[in-house]
Each structure stands twice: as structure tokens, then as C-alpha cells.
Design an enzyme around this catalytic site. Structure first.
Site, short mmCIF file in Angstrom:
data_model
loop_
_atom_site.label_atom_id
_atom_site.label_comp_id
_atom_site.label_asym_id
_atom_site.label_seq_id
_atom_site.Cartn_x
_atom_site.Cartn_y
_atom_site.Cartn_z
N GLY A 1 58.65 -7.36 70.56
CA GLY A 1 57.74 -7.88 69.56
C GLY A 1 57.53 -7.25 68.17
N LYS A 2 58.71 -6.64 67.57
CA LYS A 2 58.60 -5.94 66.57
C LYS A 2 58.42 -7.07 65.22
CE LYS A 2 62.78 -4.22 66.78
NZ LYS A 2 62.84 -4.55 68.15
N THR A 3 58.95 -8.32 65.45
CA THR A 3 58.91 -9.35 64.51
C THR A 3 57.55 -9.63 64.62
OG1 THR A 3 61.04 -9.69 64.82
CG2 THR A 3 59.71 -11.38 63.33
N ASP B 1 69.24 17.57 80.88
CA ASP B 1 68.60 18.70 81.44
C ASP B 1 69.43 19.99 81.60
OD1 ASP B 1 66.44 17.04 82.28
OD2 ASP B 1 67.56 16.24 84.29
N PRO C 1 65.34 -4.83 71.56
CA PRO C 1 65.08 -6.35 71.05
C PRO C 1 64.07 -6.96 71.99
CG PRO C 1 67.24 -5.87 71.77
CD PRO C 1 66.78 -4.38 72.03
N HIS D 1 64.96 11.07 90.60
CA HIS D 1 65.19 12.17 89.79
C HIS D 1 63.96 12.63 88.96
CE1 HIS D 1 67.96 13.96 86.33
NE2 HIS D 1 66.64 13.69 85.80
N GLU D 2 63.29 11.69 88.56
CA GLU D 2 61.95 11.89 87.82
C GLU D 2 60.93 12.52 88.96
OE1 GLU D 2 61.90 12.13 84.82
OE2 GLU D 2 63.94 11.05 84.39
P1 ADP Z 1 61.84 -8.26 68.26
O1 ADP Z 1 61.52 -8.46 66.79
O2 ADP Z 1 61.12 -6.88 68.91
O3 ADP Z 1 63.28 -8.41 68.47
P2 ADP Z 1 60.29 -10.64 68.71
O4 ADP Z 1 58.83 -10.16 67.95
O5 ADP Z 1 61.15 -11.35 67.86
O6 ADP Z 1 60.99 -9.23 69.05
O7 ADP Z 1 59.78 -11.24 69.96
C1 ADP Z 1 60.44 -12.34 70.46
C2 ADP Z 1 59.00 -13.25 71.18
O8 ADP Z 1 58.81 -12.73 72.34
C3 ADP Z 1 57.86 -13.30 70.40
O9 ADP Z 1 57.88 -14.23 69.30
C4 ADP Z 1 56.84 -13.57 71.53
O10 ADP Z 1 56.88 -14.68 71.69
C5 ADP Z 1 57.67 -12.65 72.56
N1 ADP Z 1 56.96 -11.42 72.70
C6 ADP Z 1 57.87 -10.19 72.54
N2 ADP Z 1 56.72 -9.19 72.36
C7 ADP Z 1 55.61 -9.42 72.54
C8 ADP Z 1 54.35 -8.91 73.01
N3 ADP Z 1 54.31 -7.64 72.75
N4 ADP Z 1 53.22 -9.75 73.07
C9 ADP Z 1 53.37 -11.10 73.26
N5 ADP Z 1 54.45 -11.58 72.90
C10 ADP Z 1 55.67 -11.15 72.79
ZN ZN Z 2 66.06 14.88 84.15
#
Ligand code: ADP
Ligand code: ZN
Length: 642
Positions: free
Chosen positions: A210-212, A504, A207, A428-429
């Protein structure tokens, strides 16, 4: 309910107001009214000029009125042009007729007259709908949105939108989705080339990474509408509503194509089916999931709708979702490394005023395992702190304080435990990486990182020179030693052992077993196959060898694993300084390329003064190097030799 009441009250007021002031005899023209006025037929003090009409009373007994009104004064009105009040006033003054001006009443009745019917109709409709929804058993969710209508949010092209410039630190994911933008912008080009048109894309990662944001940026770059809905919205629904919302959403999206549909938290509806027990929400989930699958299968080649789904639990997804034509493309959105964090901080720092002493490189280095959302929150929090202290701009101390606040607010673990785990992972790594470097028969090292991936705390990537169709014994025994190196280095550093080596151990066992049972690599057991038709069945009761042989097999497997472990142990001992150097560098820099590991092992110091310089020097990284000696789940089974 309140605004309906207000509307009803207003209509009542309107009736009263208009009834008492504007009903009456409508005169034909201003001239006609002025004739009555000049002839003295108007009741003194009864003339009121409103915005769009003038009202007055005619004296009792006036010809033409006395039949209807007897000896009562007769109300009259005349329409006037709202733009020419000055002229009417002048006329009245000339004729010596006293008057009042009351613009509000006229305006109010005018406004009411135009909007009231609409308001009443809407109010009644709303009442009906909310009734029917409660009747359908909506419970707390019943009042929200229309019945069965999609509760999604749509962002229009004009709305505030993200672009790729807002997304930082996840360049690989960005590259992978670039062609979707191209497809939305330029479908003709795709069709001409006969390219397979992407349909469903699965964004997978923790979470806040930045997926959304990435999905929105795709819509922003392609300049198309963005429809979004979250899987958890469906789950609370009663049966049938989720499915009809899905259909509704897809229908609207098709009407607005080209566009993006974003399904957040797809795992809420897309969990693997047939888990054995069926709960109340189960049917609803299944129906919703089916609706999604049916809609996606129903796309025409010409439909320019891209469905993007996001999840942080790709392992629980129903396989039906990832079949070809559905979400058949997975894009990993991982936690950012130090360079990525620096870029993300840069993006968010643009929106605020930073002081001269702010060092974002340093902040990036001191925020391992922070997600993009965490980093955005740091900047935001720091801005609040600076504002509260009446500062002109954000200073480094604000950022440091904000970081600590967010880290310890966020961490479930104590600071001490987190640091201990980091150290254990780094050693470890480093153990894997150094042994991999020292053993020329193993795959060459590609890079090593202590940024968690999936279930693994850290990963050592290797780079097979070519696809392997079989395994040489030397390669196998070198790889087994590399696998043992992780646990050994970790144990030597911390005086403790952890579950981090589970993968491993599994790999070592799988190799050793296959060497003995299938590949004839044990001198004692010789050139004989002991596995059944399928190596997984080798312990079925109908094995065609004696109990003595079985014991020997067990011993041989154990002996091979132990030999690898003992060899690795002496290597870890003799090369402890090298492992320490690599581990300490990992704690500082998180990720090391193979050249850097090489230099550290030669006793050189690896320094990257600024992240910016590192970015410039960073070689292009192949998309997904296979992890042959890491802790990442790798599907487990050893490919059978040809
Ligand atoms: P997810 O959907 O993965 O849970 P969000 O896209 O909702 O995450 O990210 C929440 C907020 O965090 C975004 O609106 C942004 O402000 C910030 N954020 C997250 N990832 C990035 C990124 N790669 N670059 C810039 N801002 C980011
Ligand atoms: Zn290992």
C-alpha cells in the site's frame, strides 16, 4: 503514422468535394438567388440545398455570367442560415424550383474546414518530433512521450482518488503521514508554529503493502494533484534524458503546488554509488539521482511540494538520499497482521456483493503473510469465480478458492515447506519470549510476532524501562540466555537448526566479547582492559598482551557464551510446556502481547473469538519499540558504557 495518412486523404477529399460543389460565384443574398430562380435562369435539377449553403447552376448565356463561363452553365452558391431550411424550401416550392437536399456534404466541408488546418499542423509536428527522437538514438523508448519530457502520470483533483478510508491495516504509517496532509492543507499554521516542514518522505516496505496507495491517499486527503513516476522508467533511458525528465517533473509540480510528487521504485536510480564497476546504465542512474537531489535541495521554504519515494530495498539506497532536507523521514509500510488484514478485506469487500455466509474474520486468519495487494486480488478473483458460476453474490467457497489460487500461484515455496518454516519461527520466537518472561533481569517483554520484518522471520520485542547507559552483569547474562532460547526451542521442536539464529549468535558473541575485553566482567582476566582504543581494533597485531592471554580471552568468551547456552537449555527443557503453549498460540494469532504470553504461561487459554473484538481491546502500541532480543538487525555494536 496511420492517422497522418488519414488526415491527408481527408484533405484531398475536401479539396475535391469543395472544388466541385461549392466553388463558383457567391451570390449576395437569398433574395438575389430567388430572383434568378423566378426568372427561370437556373438549370433544372442543379439546385442542391446543403446545411449552410445552397448551390445551383445558372443557365448558359445568362447576363453577368456568360462573359466568364461562355456557354457553360455557371456554378453559383448562396449562404443560407442553417436554422431556417424550412423557409428556404417553402420559397423554392412556391417558385416551383426542384431541388435536392444534401446536408452531409455541407456539414462535412464545414467540419473539415475548421479542423483540417489544426490536424495538418499537428500531424507535421508529430512527424518532426518522432523523426528527431529516432535521430537522437531513442531506440524502442524513442517513440514514447516527448523528447526529454517527463513521462509521469498526473492525477487531477477531479480524477478518481484514494482517501485514507481506502487505506487499511497500516495505521501506524497513516498516523505518521497525517501531518503532511495538514501541511498541504494548512501551510500557514505550520509556518506560524515554526514547525519543520517535511520535504521528502521515504515509504519503505514489501511490495503490495500500500505504499502507492498511501501516497495517493495523502494527495486525496489534502485535495492536491498527484504526480507519479517510477524509477525503472529512468533506467532504460539514454544518458541525459532521465535527468531532464526529473527537472521537467519538478518544474511542473512547482507550477501546480501544493502537490505531491511520487517517485516509485526509487532504488532503481538511488542505489548506493561507487559500487566499483560501472555499467552502461550507471551514468544515467547517477545523473538522474543527482538531478533529484539538486531539485530537492533547491526547494524554497515556501514551495509546497512534498516528494514521496517508495522502495522495498531501503538497505541499498544511497546515503545521500536520506540526508537531512531530502528523504529524511522514513515510514515503514509493513505486511499487515491479522487485524490489519481484516480491515483491508473490509475495504475491498465494500466494492462487491458478499453473501450471507461470508466470514471475513476467518479469511483474515487464514491469510498469514498476504499483502494488501494479495487480499485485494482474493476479493477480485472471488468476484470473478462467483460471476462465472452465475451467483448472485460471493460465497465463502469462492473466497477460499481464490485465496488458495493466489497463495499457491504466488508462493515460490511449497505449502509444506512454508508451514514448516512457520512452525520453526513460532517455536524460535516463543523460546525468546518465554525466557524473557522468566528472567526478571532481562528487559520486560513487549510483544512477540511471527510476521516477518525486514530480513527477520519473526521478532520478539522488549520494552526497556529506561534508556540504558550501561549494562549490569546480571542484565547481560539474562539477555544472553534469552538470545540463546530461540535456537534451542527451534531445535527441540524441529530436530533441526536453521540460519534464523544468526543475529542472536552475533549478539551473544558481541556481549561476551565486550564483557571480557572492555568491562572487566571475567574473573579470570580481572579488572583490565584488553580492547584497544576502539573495541573493533582489539585484534590488531599490536595487541599489548601475550599469546597466553589471547588464548585465555578466547576461552573466556567461549565459556561465557557456553554458560548462557547451557543455562538457556535447561530453562527450555523445564519450561517446554510453556513454550509450546506460546508457540501454538503464535501459529494461531501471529502476534501476542506480553499479557497474553503471561496468561499462556500460566496455562490459561488465550482466545480471541473475533478480530473485531480484538481491535476494540487492543492497547495503543508505541510507535517503534526497540527490539533488544529479536532477530532484527540492530546495528550490531554494543554501546560502550559511559
Ligand atoms: P505498493 O506500492 O506498496 O507496492 P500498492 O499501493 O500499489 O502497493 O498496492 C496495490 C493495491 O493493493 C492497492 O491499489 C490496493 O488495492 C491494495 N492494497 C495494498 N495495501 C492496501 C492497504 N493497506 N489497504 C487497502 N488496500 C491495499
Ligand atoms: Zn532469534
Amino acid at each position: 503514422m496511420t492517422w497522418l495518412t488519414v488526415a491527408l486523404l481527408l484533405s484531398l477529399v475536401y479539396v475535391v468535394v469543395s472544388g466541385s460543389t461549392t466553388r463558383g460565384v457567391q451570390l449576395d443574398s437569398w433574395r438575389q438567388f430567388m430572383t434568378y430562380a423566378k426568372d427561370g435562369f437556373i438549370e433544372p435539377g442543379s439546385v442542391v440545398m446543403q446545411s449552410d449553403r445552397l448551390i445551383a447552376k445558372v443557365k448558359p448565356g445568362t447576363k453577368g455570367f456568360s462573359e466568364r463561363f461562355g456557354d457553360e452553365p455557371a456554378p453559383v452558391s448562396v449562404t443560407i442560415a442553417p436554422t431556417a431550411h424550412a423557409k428556404y424550401m417553402e420559397d423554392l416550392d412556391t417558385a416551383n424550383v426542384p431541388y435536392r437536399v444534401d446536408m452531409a456534404t455541407g456539414a462535412l466541408s464545414q467540419v473539415l474546414l475548421t479542423i483540417l488546418p489544426t490536424v495538418i499542423v499537428l500531424g507535421l509536428l508529430w512527424l518532426l518530433i518522432s523523426r528527431s527522437m529516432r535521430g537522437a538514438g531513442g531506440g524502442p523508448g524513442g517513440m514514447l512521450g516527448g523528447f526529454g519530457r517527463s513521462r509521469h502520470r498526473e492525477t487531477n483533483k477531479e480524477g478518481a482518488q484514494a482517501t485514507f478510508a481506502d487505506v487499511a491495516g497500516i495505521d501506524e504509517a497513516k498516523e505518521e503521514v497525517a501531518e503532511i496532509v495538514e501541511f498541504l492543507k494548512n501551510p500557514k499554521r505550520f509556518q506560524k508554529l515554526g514547525g519543520r516542514i517535511p520535504r521528502g518522505v521515504l515509504l519503505e516496505g514489501p511490495p503490495g503493502c500500500g505504499k502507492t496507495l498511501l501516497a495517493k491517499a495523502i494527495a486525496g486527503e489534502a485535495d492536491v494533484p498527484f504526480f507519479s513516476i517510477s524509477g525503472s522508467d529512468f533506467v532504460e533511458m539514454f544518458v541525459g534524458v532521465g535527468a531532464s525528465r526529473v527537472r521537467d517533473l519538478f518544474k511542473q509540480a512547482k507550477d501546480k503546488a501544493p502537490c505531491i510528487i511520487f517517485l516509485d521504485e526509487i532504488d532503481a536510480v538511488g542505489r548506493r554509488r561507487g559500487g566499483g564497476f560501472s555499467s552502461g546504465g550507471h551514468d544515467e542512474r547517477e545523473q538522474t539521482l543527482n538531478a533529484i537531489l539538486v531539485e530537492m535541495d533547491g526547494f524554497e521554504a515556501s514551495d509546497q511540494v512534498i516528494v514521496i519515494a517508495a522502495t522495498n530495498r531501503v538497505d541499498v539506497l544511497d546515503p545521500a538520499l536520506t540526508r537531512p532536507g531530502r528523504f529524511d523521514r522514513a515510514v515503514a509500510v509493513q505486511l499487515p497482521d491479522v487485524a490489519g488484514r481484516r480491515q483491508i478485506l473490509g475495504v475491498h469487500a465494500r466494492k462487491v456483493k458478499m453473501g450471507a455466509d461470508v466470514d471475513l474474520d476467518k479469511l483474515a486468519r487464514s491469510t498469514p503473510m498476504f499483502s494488501g495487494a494479495d487480499l485485494a486480488a482474493i476479493i477480485n478473483e472471488a468476484a470473478i469465480l462467483a460471476t462465472m458460476a452465475n451467483k448472485e453474490s460471493i460465497e465463502m467457497t469462492d473466497l477460499d478458492e481464490a485465496r488458495d489460487k493466489i497463495r499457491w500461484g504466488r508462493a515460490k515455496k511449497s505449502r509444506k515447506i512454508e508451514q514448516q518454516e512457520r512452525i520453526a519461527t513460532a517455536y524460535h520466537e516463543a523460546g525468546h519470549a518465554v525466557l524473557q518472561m522468566l528472567l526478571p533481569d532481562a528487559d520486560p517483554l513487549h510483544k512477540v510476532t511471527i510476521i516477518p520484518r525486514g530480513q527477520a522471520m519473526g521478532v520478539t520485542f522488549s520494552l526497556p524501562e529506561k534508556d540504558r547507559y550501561g549494562y549490569a552483569q546480571r542484565y547481560l547474562s539474562a539477555t544472553m540466555r534469552v538470545l540463546c532460547g530461540g535456537r534451542l526451542a527451534e531445535a527441540r521442536k524441529t530436530g533441526d537448526i536453521s540460519s534464523g539464529a544468526a543475529m542472536d549468535i552475533k549478539m551473544v558473541t558481541t556481549y561476551a566479547r565486550a564483557m571480557v575485553l572492555e568491562w572487566g566482567m571475567s574473573e579470570k582476566l580481572g579488572f583490565v582492559r584488553y580492547a584497544g582504543d576502539d573495541s573493533r581494533e582489539s585484534f590488531l597485531p599490536d595487541k599489548d598482551y601475550s599469546d597466553d592471554t589471547a588464548r585465555m580471552i578466547d576461552e573466556e568468551i567461549r565459556r561465557m557464551a557456553e554458560a548462557a547456552y547451557a543455562d538457556a537449555k535447561s530453562m527450555v527443557e523445564t519450561n517446554w510446556d510453556k513454550i509450546t503453549a506460546v508457540a501454538e498460540a503464535l501459529l494461531r494469532l501471529e502476534t501476542l502481547q506480553s499479557e497474553e504470553v503471561e496468561r499462556l504461561m500460566r496455562g490459561e487459554h488465550v482466545e480471541r473469538p473475533t478480530v473485531a473484538q480484538m481491535l476494540a481491546a487492543k492497547p495503543a502500541v508505541p510507535a517503534t519499540p526497540p527490539a533488544t532480543a529479536g532477530d532484527e538487525p540492530m546495528g550490531g555494536a554494543v554501546p560502550s558504557p559511559a
